[in-house]
Motif scaffolding. Structure first.
Motif, short mmCIF file in Angstrom:
data_model
loop_
_atom_site.label_atom_id
_atom_site.label_comp_id
_atom_site.label_asym_id
_atom_site.label_seq_id
_atom_site.Cartn_x
_atom_site.Cartn_y
_atom_site.Cartn_z
N ASP A 160 -25.28 9.31 84.54
CA ASP A 160 -25.18 10.45 85.45
C ASP A 160 -25.73 11.71 84.78
O ASP A 160 -26.44 12.50 85.40
N ILE A 218 -18.66 14.29 80.96
CA ILE A 218 -18.70 12.84 80.75
C ILE A 218 -17.95 12.40 79.50
O ILE A 218 -17.97 11.22 79.14
N TYR A 224 -26.37 18.55 84.83
CA TYR A 224 -25.07 17.99 84.48
C TYR A 224 -24.65 18.47 83.10
O TYR A 224 -25.45 18.52 82.17
N ASP A 272 -29.35 13.81 85.91
CA ASP A 272 -29.15 15.12 86.53
C ASP A 272 -29.31 16.21 85.47
O ASP A 272 -28.48 16.35 84.58
N GLY A 319 -21.60 5.09 82.88
CA GLY A 319 -22.01 5.85 84.05
C GLY A 319 -22.17 4.97 85.27
O GLY A 319 -22.00 3.75 85.23
N SER A 320 -22.56 5.58 86.37
CA SER A 320 -22.55 4.90 87.66
C SER A 320 -23.88 4.29 88.06
O SER A 320 -23.92 3.38 88.89
N SER A 376 -13.38 5.79 84.97
CA SER A 376 -14.43 6.80 84.75
C SER A 376 -15.47 6.71 85.87
O SER A 376 -16.16 5.72 86.01
N ASP A 377 -15.56 7.77 86.67
CA ASP A 377 -16.51 7.74 87.77
C ASP A 377 -17.87 8.31 87.38
O ASP A 377 -18.83 8.20 88.14
N THR A 378 -17.97 8.93 86.22
CA THR A 378 -19.25 9.43 85.75
C THR A 378 -19.41 9.12 84.26
O THR A 378 -18.43 8.87 83.56
#
Length: 302
Positions: free
Chosen positions: A188, A200, A195, A192, A215-216, A182-184
């Motif tokens: 995140d 997500i 978003y 944002d 999250g990142s 999971s990159d987000t």
């Protein structure tokens, strides 16, 4: 607040699930169980280009707690849930290795303990959906194991869905336990304002169970949870399905204020106490950190 027409799922993984305690206790803390050393996990590979993006359905309606008992029956929930696709499915061997419960599991005692916890919580809520904070009395209490399996127990019912959110921003583990790249995730979305929530939410490989990873960006976790956007976020995911049960996996209550802050935003809070690792007074102090009106009890896990 807007939502994607399609939520995301990525399946590549380069991590293995962590060790965790093996069994759940009664919600009043009278039962306890043994430890488990996890073995390696089966890997899945692929990305969004390998399959059609899955449909998590978009009918946005008030939650049943807002409308009252029986209100969910006014909506065609079964048709929504049928649309929920699983780009991959964890096999029974996968679930056994991760110590995740499923209806046909051979470990009937473990399955029944989580069903018992689920039943008690449903009795408390009058059968309505809710948000639940799960926190450990200390590090290594088995909070993620407890939160994930409780969410899985709610997803047993084919007319209900469950969502688990990794709110342990200091040490997130759910994405690795479920073998998700999971990159987000949550941070995140909270950072944002443009978003979308749909970006997500990830399928877990378990029918009707979804994950929002941490999250990142994870600096100053308390600032994320005290934001107005966090309050908006919880309201939005609660309304996404009127029959969805939401479990928040958080950092230990003794180590950070995160669980207490999130407990103020959610319906209920539950404490996980590791058997034999802390004193009774330490467990009592941890329990007192929660709002007594929302605290449902402690589970001894060990």
């Amino acid at each position: 607040m807007t939502e994607h027409k399609q939520d995301r799922e990525e399946m590549e993984s380069d991590t293995r699930p962590r060790d965790s305690a093996s069994r759940a206790g009664d919600i009043n803390g009278k039962e306890r169980t043994g430890d488990l050393q996890k073995r390696g996990a089966v890997r899945d590979s692929g990305d969004d280009r390998d399959f059609p993006q899955w449909d998590d359905s978009r009918m946005l309606v008030p939650s049943s707690l807002e409308l009252g008992p029986g209100a969910v029956d006014r909506y065609v929930i079964s048709k929504q849930i049928v649309k929920m696709q699983e780009p991959r499915r964890l096999t029974r061997d996968d679930m056994d290795e991760r110590r995740i419960i499923y209806p046909e599991s051979r470990d009937r005692e473990l399955v029944n303990r989580f069903r018992h916890l689920r039943t008690k919580l449903l009795e408390l809520s009058g059968g309505n959906n809710f948000t639940l904070v799960v926190s450990g009395a200390c590090e290594g209490a088995g909070t993620s194991f407890m939160a994930l399996n409780l969410a899985a127990a709610f997803a047993f019912d084919q007319s209900k869905t469950a969502l688990i959110i990794d709110c342990n921003l200091r040490n997130p583990t759910l994405h690795s336990q479920l073998e998700l790249a999971s990159d987000t995730g949550l941070t995140d979305f909270l950072e944002d304002s443009d978003y979308d929530i749909g970006g997500i939410i990830y399928p877990t490989g378990i029918p009707r169970l979804r994950l929002i990873p941490a999250g990142s960006r994870r600096e100053n976790p308390a600032e994320f949870f005290t934001s107005f956007r966090m309050r908006q976020f919880l309201h939005a995911i609660r309304r996404r399905y009127p029959d969805r049960f939401i479990v928040l996996d958080t950092a230990p209550i003794a180590d950070s204020p995160d669980a207490r802050i999130l407990g103020e935003l959610c319906d209920y809070s539950m404490l996980v106490v590791p058997h034999g690792k802390i004193t009774a007074s330490a467990a009592e102090n941890a329990a007192q950190a929660f709002d007594p009106e929302k605290f449902v009890g402690a589970v001894i896990n060990g």
